[in-house]
Scaffold this motif. Structure first.
Motif, mmCIF file in Angstrom:
data_model
loop_
_atom_site.group_PDB
_atom_site.id
_atom_site.type_symbol
_atom_site.label_atom_id
_atom_site.label_comp_id
_atom_site.label_asym_id
_atom_site.label_seq_id
_atom_site.Cartn_x
_atom_site.Cartn_y
_atom_site.Cartn_z
ATOM 1 N N GLN A 30 -52.502 88.669 -32.392
ATOM 2 C CA GLN A 30 -51.363 87.797 -32.657
ATOM 3 C C GLN A 30 -50.338 88.487 -33.549
ATOM 4 O O GLN A 30 -50.639 89.429 -34.267
ATOM 5 C CB GLN A 30 -51.827 86.498 -33.294
ATOM 6 C CG GLN A 30 -52.488 86.691 -34.615
ATOM 7 C CD GLN A 30 -53.038 85.402 -35.200
ATOM 8 O OE1 GLN A 30 -53.131 85.332 -36.393
ATOM 9 N NE2 GLN A 30 -53.416 84.420 -34.434
ATOM 10 N N ASN A 31 -49.126 87.998 -33.476
ATOM 11 C CA ASN A 31 -48.051 88.513 -34.304
ATOM 12 C C ASN A 31 -47.737 87.434 -35.349
ATOM 13 O O ASN A 31 -47.097 86.430 -35.046
ATOM 14 C CB ASN A 31 -46.824 88.831 -33.441
ATOM 15 C CG ASN A 31 -45.716 89.478 -34.229
ATOM 16 O OD1 ASN A 31 -45.355 89.012 -35.307
ATOM 17 N ND2 ASN A 31 -45.170 90.547 -33.694
ATOM 18 N N ALA A 32 -48.205 87.645 -36.568
ATOM 19 C CA ALA A 32 -48.092 86.633 -37.622
ATOM 20 C C ALA A 32 -46.646 86.250 -37.920
ATOM 21 O O ALA A 32 -46.351 85.074 -38.158
ATOM 22 C CB ALA A 32 -48.779 87.118 -38.892
ATOM 23 N N SER A 33 -45.730 87.197 -37.885
ATOM 24 C CA SER A 33 -44.332 86.866 -38.186
ATOM 25 C C SER A 33 -43.709 86.018 -37.075
ATOM 26 O O SER A 33 -42.906 85.124 -37.352
ATOM 27 C CB SER A 33 -43.506 88.131 -38.430
ATOM 28 O OG SER A 33 -43.419 88.915 -37.260
ATOM 29 N N ALA A 36 -45.104 82.502 -37.497
ATOM 30 C CA ALA A 36 -44.410 81.847 -38.617
ATOM 31 C C ALA A 36 -43.016 81.383 -38.193
ATOM 32 O O ALA A 36 -42.567 80.301 -38.600
ATOM 33 C CB ALA A 36 -44.315 82.800 -39.807
ATOM 34 N N ARG A 37 -42.367 82.186 -37.373
ATOM 35 C CA ARG A 37 -41.019 81.822 -36.903
ATOM 36 C C ARG A 37 -41.078 80.526 -36.094
ATOM 37 O O ARG A 37 -40.251 79.635 -36.285
ATOM 38 C CB ARG A 37 -40.437 82.961 -36.067
ATOM 39 C CG ARG A 37 -39.025 82.699 -35.610
ATOM 40 C CD ARG A 37 -38.316 83.914 -35.116
ATOM 41 N NE ARG A 37 -39.038 84.603 -34.061
ATOM 42 C CZ ARG A 37 -38.530 85.590 -33.348
ATOM 43 N NH1 ARG A 37 -37.318 86.023 -33.583
ATOM 44 N NH2 ARG A 37 -39.228 86.161 -32.398
ATOM 45 N N VAL A 38 -42.070 80.411 -35.203
ATOM 46 C CA VAL A 38 -42.206 79.195 -34.396
ATOM 47 C C VAL A 38 -42.625 78.023 -35.277
ATOM 48 O O VAL A 38 -42.095 76.918 -35.141
ATOM 49 C CB VAL A 38 -43.207 79.414 -33.237
ATOM 50 C CG1 VAL A 38 -43.497 78.109 -32.506
ATOM 51 C CG2 VAL A 38 -42.673 80.461 -32.269
ATOM 52 N N ARG A 39 -43.539 78.255 -36.204
ATOM 53 C CA ARG A 39 -43.958 77.170 -37.109
ATOM 54 C C ARG A 39 -42.781 76.644 -37.931
ATOM 55 O O ARG A 39 -42.778 75.499 -38.359
ATOM 56 C CB ARG A 39 -45.080 77.634 -38.037
ATOM 57 C CG ARG A 39 -46.399 77.757 -37.259
ATOM 58 C CD ARG A 39 -47.647 77.459 -38.034
ATOM 59 N NE ARG A 39 -47.663 76.281 -38.848
ATOM 60 C CZ ARG A 39 -47.962 75.046 -38.417
ATOM 61 N NH1 ARG A 39 -48.222 74.832 -37.166
ATOM 62 N NH2 ARG A 39 -48.002 74.042 -39.260
ATOM 63 N N ALA A 40 -41.780 77.487 -38.153
ATOM 64 C CA ALA A 40 -40.585 77.063 -38.883
ATOM 65 C C ALA A 40 -39.594 76.330 -37.973
ATOM 66 O O ALA A 40 -38.524 75.926 -38.424
ATOM 67 C CB ALA A 40 -39.910 78.278 -39.523
ATOM 68 N N GLY A 41 -39.954 76.196 -36.681
ATOM 69 C CA GLY A 41 -39.110 75.436 -35.761
ATOM 70 C C GLY A 41 -38.133 76.262 -34.963
ATOM 71 O O GLY A 41 -37.182 75.717 -34.397
ATOM 72 N N PRO A 45 -38.861 83.293 -27.379
ATOM 73 C CA PRO A 45 -39.235 83.650 -26.014
ATOM 74 C C PRO A 45 -39.883 85.031 -25.954
ATOM 75 O O PRO A 45 -39.468 85.945 -26.657
ATOM 76 C CB PRO A 45 -37.905 83.623 -25.251
ATOM 77 C CG PRO A 45 -36.859 83.768 -26.296
ATOM 78 C CD PRO A 45 -37.422 83.190 -27.560
ATOM 79 N N GLY A 46 -40.930 85.148 -25.141
ATOM 80 C CA GLY A 46 -41.611 86.425 -24.968
ATOM 81 C C GLY A 46 -42.446 86.864 -26.158
ATOM 82 O O GLY A 46 -42.868 88.015 -26.221
ATOM 83 N N CYS A 47 -42.728 85.977 -27.070
ATOM 84 C CA CYS A 47 -43.464 86.342 -28.292
ATOM 85 C C CYS A 47 -44.972 86.328 -28.084
ATOM 86 O O CYS A 47 -45.490 85.690 -27.177
ATOM 87 C CB CYS A 47 -43.103 85.391 -29.426
ATOM 88 S SG CYS A 47 -41.441 85.662 -30.049
ATOM 89 N N ASN A 48 -45.676 87.029 -28.971
ATOM 90 C CA ASN A 48 -47.133 87.068 -28.955
ATOM 91 C C ASN A 48 -47.655 86.066 -29.981
ATOM 92 O O ASN A 48 -47.750 86.365 -31.165
ATOM 93 C CB ASN A 48 -47.651 88.472 -29.262
ATOM 94 C CG ASN A 48 -49.149 88.570 -29.110
ATOM 95 O OD1 ASN A 48 -49.812 87.602 -28.756
ATOM 96 N ND2 ASN A 48 -49.692 89.732 -29.376
ATOM 97 N N ASP A 53 -51.783 78.678 -34.681
ATOM 98 C CA ASP A 53 -52.069 77.287 -35.017
ATOM 99 C C ASP A 53 -50.755 76.530 -35.143
ATOM 100 O O ASP A 53 -50.015 76.702 -36.115
ATOM 101 C CB ASP A 53 -52.863 77.195 -36.321
ATOM 102 C CG ASP A 53 -53.268 75.763 -36.651
ATOM 103 O OD1 ASP A 53 -52.967 74.834 -35.856
ATOM 104 O OD2 ASP A 53 -53.897 75.560 -37.704
ATOM 105 N N PHE A 54 -50.469 75.710 -34.128
ATOM 106 C CA PHE A 54 -49.259 74.898 -34.106
ATOM 107 C C PHE A 54 -49.627 73.409 -34.109
ATOM 108 O O PHE A 54 -48.824 72.574 -33.734
ATOM 109 C CB PHE A 54 -48.412 75.246 -32.876
ATOM 110 C CG PHE A 54 -48.098 76.716 -32.791
ATOM 111 C CD1 PHE A 54 -47.180 77.295 -33.649
ATOM 112 C CD2 PHE A 54 -48.757 77.537 -31.890
ATOM 113 C CE1 PHE A 54 -46.911 78.659 -33.594
ATOM 114 C CE2 PHE A 54 -48.501 78.888 -31.818
ATOM 115 C CZ PHE A 54 -47.573 79.451 -32.682
#
Length: 170
Positions: A30-33, A36-41, A45-48, A53-54
């Motif tokens: 996984q790509n932690a950054s 974190a970007r998705v968890r911040a809303g 696209p195309g991310c790992n 955990d969402f």
């Protein structure tokens, strides 16, 4: 060190090196950054997002097209109008999630769990649903579903589907 002990040590060292060389490359972690970007809303696209955990997350209108969400936890999240187009959603846990008007076109939902999920108005055109569990899912206004797709998934008496479509029992 005796000659036989030296030969045994050399043999063991050679075996360890050969084993290390023969081992397959590790899977992309996984790509932690990006998680974190998705968890911040934010869209990604195309991310790992492998095993991200969402759960309990609230975000609307995200673009996660082509992302790798394999084994991610989307339980009890609210992700209305989210684009999961061509995403890898294999083995995700989306128990009780709300995904109204989301796009799953071309996504791989193999062995995903959408038990009790709200999927009204979502598009499943060309999605792979092999082994997906839709028990108790609300999908009456979903589009792009075919009987062929649903024959490879499962649900229960509480699964709500559009029209005359049916789903095998889990």
């Amino acid at each position: 060190m005796t000659r036989s002990a030296l030969a045994a040590a050399f043999g063991l060292a050679t075996a360890v090196v050969m084993l290390a060389v023969a081992m397959p490359e590790p899977a992309f972690a996984q790509n932690a950054s990006q998680i974190a970007r998705v968890r911040a809303g934010n869209s990604c696209p195309g991310c790992n997002l492998f095993q991200g955990d969402f759960s309990y997350m609230e975000a609307r209108g995200l673009n996660l097209s082509g992302s790798r969400l394999r084994q991610a936890n989307l339980s009890l999240s609210v992700m209305n109008r989210t684009r999961f187009t061509n995403a890898d959603l294999r083995d995700v846990d989306a128990y009780g999630g709300v995904f109204s008007s989301s796009r799953f076109g071309g996504a791989n939902l193999t062995n995903a769990s959408f038990v009790g999920a709200y999927l009204e108005g979502s598009d499943f055109s060309g999605a792979t649903l092999d082994g997906a569990n839709f028990s108790g899912a609300q999908m009456q206004r979903s589009t792009g579903l075919t009987q062929r797709q649903l024959n490879r998934a499962c649900g229960d008496a509480e699964t709500r589907l559009p029209g005359s479509l049916r789903i095998p029992a889990c």
